[in-house]
Design a protein around this motif. Structure first.
Motif, PDB file in Angstrom:
ATOM      1  N   VAL A   1      -4.910  10.892   3.664  1.00 24.42           N
ATOM      2  CA  VAL A   1      -5.529  11.602   4.770  1.00 24.42           C
ATOM      3  C   VAL A   1      -6.398  10.509   5.471  1.00 24.42           C
ATOM      4  O   VAL A   1      -6.706  10.524   6.567  1.00 24.42           O
ATOM      5  CB  VAL A   1      -6.752  12.661   4.287  1.00 24.42           C
ATOM      6  N   GLY A   2      -6.986   9.491   4.588  1.00 24.74           N
ATOM      7  CA  GLY A   2      -7.730   8.519   5.214  1.00 24.74           C
ATOM      8  C   GLY A   2      -6.965   7.661   6.104  1.00 24.74           C
ATOM      9  O   GLY A   2      -7.497   7.148   7.417  1.00 24.74           O
TER      10      GLY A   2
ATOM     11  N   ARG B   1      -7.347   3.701  15.031  1.00 23.86           N
ATOM     12  CA  ARG B   1      -7.809   2.405  14.259  1.00 23.86           C
ATOM     13  C   ARG B   1      -6.677   1.735  13.348  1.00 23.86           C
ATOM     14  O   ARG B   1      -6.781   2.116  12.117  1.00 23.86           O
ATOM     15  CB  ARG B   1      -9.115   2.973  13.476  1.00 23.86           C
ATOM     16  N   LEU B   2      -5.961   1.258  13.961  1.00 23.75           N
ATOM     17  CA  LEU B   2      -4.630   0.909  13.437  1.00 23.75           C
ATOM     18  C   LEU B   2      -4.866  -0.210  12.334  1.00 23.75           C
ATOM     19  O   LEU B   2      -4.096  -0.413  11.313  1.00 23.75           O
ATOM     20  CB  LEU B   2      -3.545   0.296  14.304  1.00 23.75           C
ATOM     21  N   ALA B   3      -6.026  -1.198  12.448  1.00 23.71           N
ATOM     22  CA  ALA B   3      -6.110  -2.159  11.683  1.00 23.71           C
ATOM     23  C   ALA B   3      -6.654  -1.554  10.215  1.00 23.71           C
ATOM     24  O   ALA B   3      -6.339  -2.074   9.100  1.00 23.71           O
ATOM     25  CB  ALA B   3      -7.264  -3.207  12.203  1.00 23.71           C
ATOM     26  N   GLU B   4      -7.591  -0.601  10.598  1.00 24.57           N
ATOM     27  CA  GLU B   4      -8.186   0.229   9.323  1.00 24.57           C
ATOM     28  C   GLU B   4      -6.935   0.823   8.663  1.00 24.57           C
ATOM     29  O   GLU B   4      -6.874   0.817   7.516  1.00 24.57           O
ATOM     30  CB  GLU B   4      -9.184   1.060   9.492  1.00 24.57           C
TER      31      GLU B   4
ATOM     32  N   THR C   1      -3.380   1.467   4.034  1.00 27.41           N
ATOM     33  CA  THR C   1      -2.062   1.689   3.664  1.00 27.41           C
ATOM     34  C   THR C   1      -1.629   0.453   2.337  1.00 27.41           C
ATOM     35  O   THR C   1      -1.046   0.614   1.438  1.00 27.41           O
ATOM     36  CB  THR C   1      -1.037   1.476   4.416  1.00 27.41           C
ATOM     37  N   GLU C   2      -2.272  -0.895   2.670  1.00 25.89           N
ATOM     38  CA  GLU C   2      -2.018  -1.963   1.807  1.00 25.89           C
ATOM     39  C   GLU C   2      -2.711  -1.612   0.533  1.00 25.89           C
ATOM     40  O   GLU C   2      -2.119  -1.778  -0.523  1.00 25.89           O
ATOM     41  CB  GLU C   2      -2.206  -3.225   2.616  1.00 25.89           C
ATOM     42  N   ALA C   3      -3.860  -0.922   0.530  1.00 27.13           N
ATOM     43  CA  ALA C   3      -4.530  -0.764  -0.742  1.00 27.13           C
ATOM     44  C   ALA C   3      -3.891   0.264  -1.474  1.00 27.13           C
ATOM     45  O   ALA C   3      -3.851   0.335  -2.648  1.00 27.13           O
ATOM     46  CB  ALA C   3      -6.020  -0.423  -0.141  1.00 27.13           C
ATOM     47  N   LEU C   4      -3.247   1.365  -0.958  1.00 23.40           N
ATOM     48  CA  LEU C   4      -2.603   2.387  -1.514  1.00 23.40           C
ATOM     49  C   LEU C   4      -1.225   1.841  -2.168  1.00 23.40           C
ATOM     50  O   LEU C   4      -0.846   2.023  -3.431  1.00 23.40           O
ATOM     51  CB  LEU C   4      -2.238   3.333  -0.564  1.00 23.40           C
ATOM     52  N   ILE C   5      -0.671   0.974  -1.592  1.00 23.84           N
ATOM     53  CA  ILE C   5       0.795   0.228  -2.125  1.00 23.84           C
ATOM     54  C   ILE C   5       0.251  -0.787  -3.260  1.00 23.84           C
ATOM     55  O   ILE C   5       0.938  -0.730  -4.135  1.00 23.84           O
ATOM     56  CB  ILE C   5       1.195  -0.432  -1.072  1.00 23.84           C
ATOM     57  N   ALA C   6      -0.972  -1.333  -3.086  1.00 26.93           N
ATOM     58  CA  ALA C   6      -1.423  -2.255  -4.160  1.00 26.93           C
ATOM     59  C   ALA C   6      -1.595  -1.416  -5.700  1.00 26.93           C
ATOM     60  O   ALA C   6      -1.480  -1.814  -6.733  1.00 26.93           O
ATOM     61  CB  ALA C   6      -2.566  -2.825  -3.859  1.00 26.93           C
TER      62      ALA C   6
ATOM     63  N   LYS D   1       3.585   1.631   6.231  1.00 26.66           N
ATOM     64  CA  LYS D   1       3.116   0.447   6.709  1.00 26.66           C
ATOM     65  C   LYS D   1       3.962  -0.346   7.607  1.00 26.66           C
ATOM     66  O   LYS D   1       3.890  -1.022   8.575  1.00 26.66           O
ATOM     67  CB  LYS D   1       3.096  -0.437   5.520  1.00 26.66           C
ATOM     68  N   GLY D   2       5.378  -0.102   7.488  1.00 29.24           N
ATOM     69  CA  GLY D   2       6.523  -0.614   8.279  1.00 29.24           C
ATOM     70  C   GLY D   2       6.106  -0.158   9.709  1.00 29.24           C
ATOM     71  O   GLY D   2       6.223  -0.720  10.659  1.00 29.24           O
ATOM     72  N   ASP D   3       5.728   1.193   9.915  1.00 26.35           N
ATOM     73  CA  ASP D   3       5.652   1.602  11.243  1.00 26.35           C
ATOM     74  C   ASP D   3       4.251   0.859  11.900  1.00 26.35           C
ATOM     75  O   ASP D   3       4.381   0.798  13.064  1.00 26.35           O
ATOM     76  CB  ASP D   3       5.529   3.340  11.141  1.00 26.35           C
TER      77      ASP D   3
END
Length: 401
Positions: free
Chosen positions: A44-45, A54-57, A62-67, A79-81
């Motif tokens: 949701v975030g 706010r694509l950088a956010e 997304t990277e935090a979720l993947i980590a 992330k790819g999109d």
């Protein structure tokens, strides 16, 4: 950077409606306790950040979720999109060249199911209609909604079901209402957990463990339903979550969610109610339904003790079956038995009342029965199925549990 238009133009309208709703309420409705590793909160975030452009956010989230979940394919797709969106507008989810259409569709369906669960929370004070009464020693109950790809855990709080947590699940590739072996459907009904299988004894397909359930039960067999091997289990080691419809009939959780649920399950006791659409009752309606059935059971017990065969047999439905007998044979036998008794005493303990999902008004009632009479004493665990007939609760099936 080119501002992405993928949310606005390409994703399904239902998905966009969910995101806009979440943006408007700020996820304030989510006040109940959720699993610690709540992937949906992270999703949701991410989508709120995308909606706000706010694509950088969004990428950082997304990277935090993947980590935290390296094998979560939906997060990698997003992330790819987001990376592609730096160069040009994205017109569809899974915009990477040569992205497998079937896999993208499955990931989109998972995202929709997870976010819909956030948008359509159960009523705050609602009780699943199926949990009319748990035995005192049944600490928790599992309720599955296949339509919403959701599993709910309820605690037995001095007889009243109390919400604990809910989880995303996958179920049968061909939906629900299982009929036969190999139809790749998940059964609908009232079941209980029969075993706990550790990871060390399972193939990787089943993830961190498995809990078989007693499908087909007696009611399934009576109605010609077959098949076997229906379990609650986890996901393969290289997969965080599966599509909403991805199993051969089992109910599948992510491994972290399975671990959260595992310590709440009691083998032989925990009921698992699987429905294609969970019905919720208010506290008052739940009390009324519960009390009406309790009164019917108590009157049946009293009429049994009375040795008045006519009064006793009025509690049995026209379609009754029990001990291999239909209603006519059952009635003849009971009249003969009562004629040979000077007195009867019947005690019922540890009563469980679980309503069957579906259009029929039916409840499976189990209890410990203490039977004493002038010439016989026995104790047994009994299972009865009660069906509404002519507006009255009547027994349609009876036997040892």
């Amino acid at each position: 950077m080119v501002v992405s238009t993928w949310l606005w133009r390409a994703w399904p309208r239902a998905f966009m409606a969910t995101l806009l709703c979440l943006a408007a309420v700020g996820v304030q409705a989510q006040t109940q306790t959720l699993p610690n590793d709540d992937v949906e909160t992270a999703l949701v975030g991410i989508f709120k950040a995308i909606e706000g452009r706010r694509l950088a956010e969004a990428l950082a989230r997304t990277e935090a979720l993947i980590a935290s979940r390296p094998n979560y394919r939906l997060a990698h797709l997003i992330k790819g999109d987001l990376l592609l969106a730096r160069g040009w507008p994205i017109r569809t989810m899974g915009a990477a060249p040569n992205a497998p259409p079937e896999r993208v569709r499955e990931l989109r369906e998972e995202a929709l199911a997870r976010l819909a669960a956030y948008r359509q929370r159960p009523p705050k004070d609602g009780i699943p209609r199926y949990l009319l009464q748990l035995r005192p020693d049944q600490k928790n109950a599992v309720v599955v909604d296949t339509k919403k790809s959701r599993l709910y855990i309820y605690e037995n709080d001095n007889g009243k079901p109390r919400f604990v947590a809910d989880y995303y699940i996958s179920h049968g590739k061909n939906g629900s209402d299982k009929l036969r072996e190999g139809d790749q459907k998940t059964p609908l009904g009232v079941y209980h957990v029969t075993a706990s299988l550790p990871k060390t004894k399972l193939a990787d397909l089943y993830g961190d463990g498995a809990f078989p359930i007693n499908y087909p039960n007696g009611w399934d067999r009576r109605n010609g339903r077959g098949g076997s091997g229906i379990w609650l289990h986890g996901t393969p080691s290289d997969t965080f979550a599966r599509a909403p419809r991805a199993s051969d009939g089992c109910v599948v959780l992510s491994n972290p969610d399975l671990r959260s649920v595992a310590h709440l399950i009691q083998v032989g006791l925990t009921p698992v109610i699987i429905s294609d659409h969970v019905e919720w009752l208010s506290q008052d309606d739940w009390n009324n339904e519960r009390r009406a059935l309790q009164n019917a059971i108590e009157q049946w017990r009293r009429d049994w003790e009375s040795r008045d065969s006519d009064a006793y047999l009025k509690h049995y439905a026209r379609a009754f079956q029990g001990d291999g007998m239909n209603l006519k044979a059952w009635s003849e036998r009971k009249r003969q038995v009562n004629a040979g008794k000077a007195w009867i005493k019947v005690g019922l303990a540890n009563i469980s009342m679980l309503r069957y999902p579906g259009k029929d008004d039916m409840v499976v009632v189990t209890f410990d029965q203490d039977y004493k009479s002038s010439n016989l004493e026995n104790m047994m665990k009994k299972r009865t199925y009660w069906l509404k007939e002519g507006g009255q609760w009547k027994i349609v099936d009876e036997g040892a549990s």
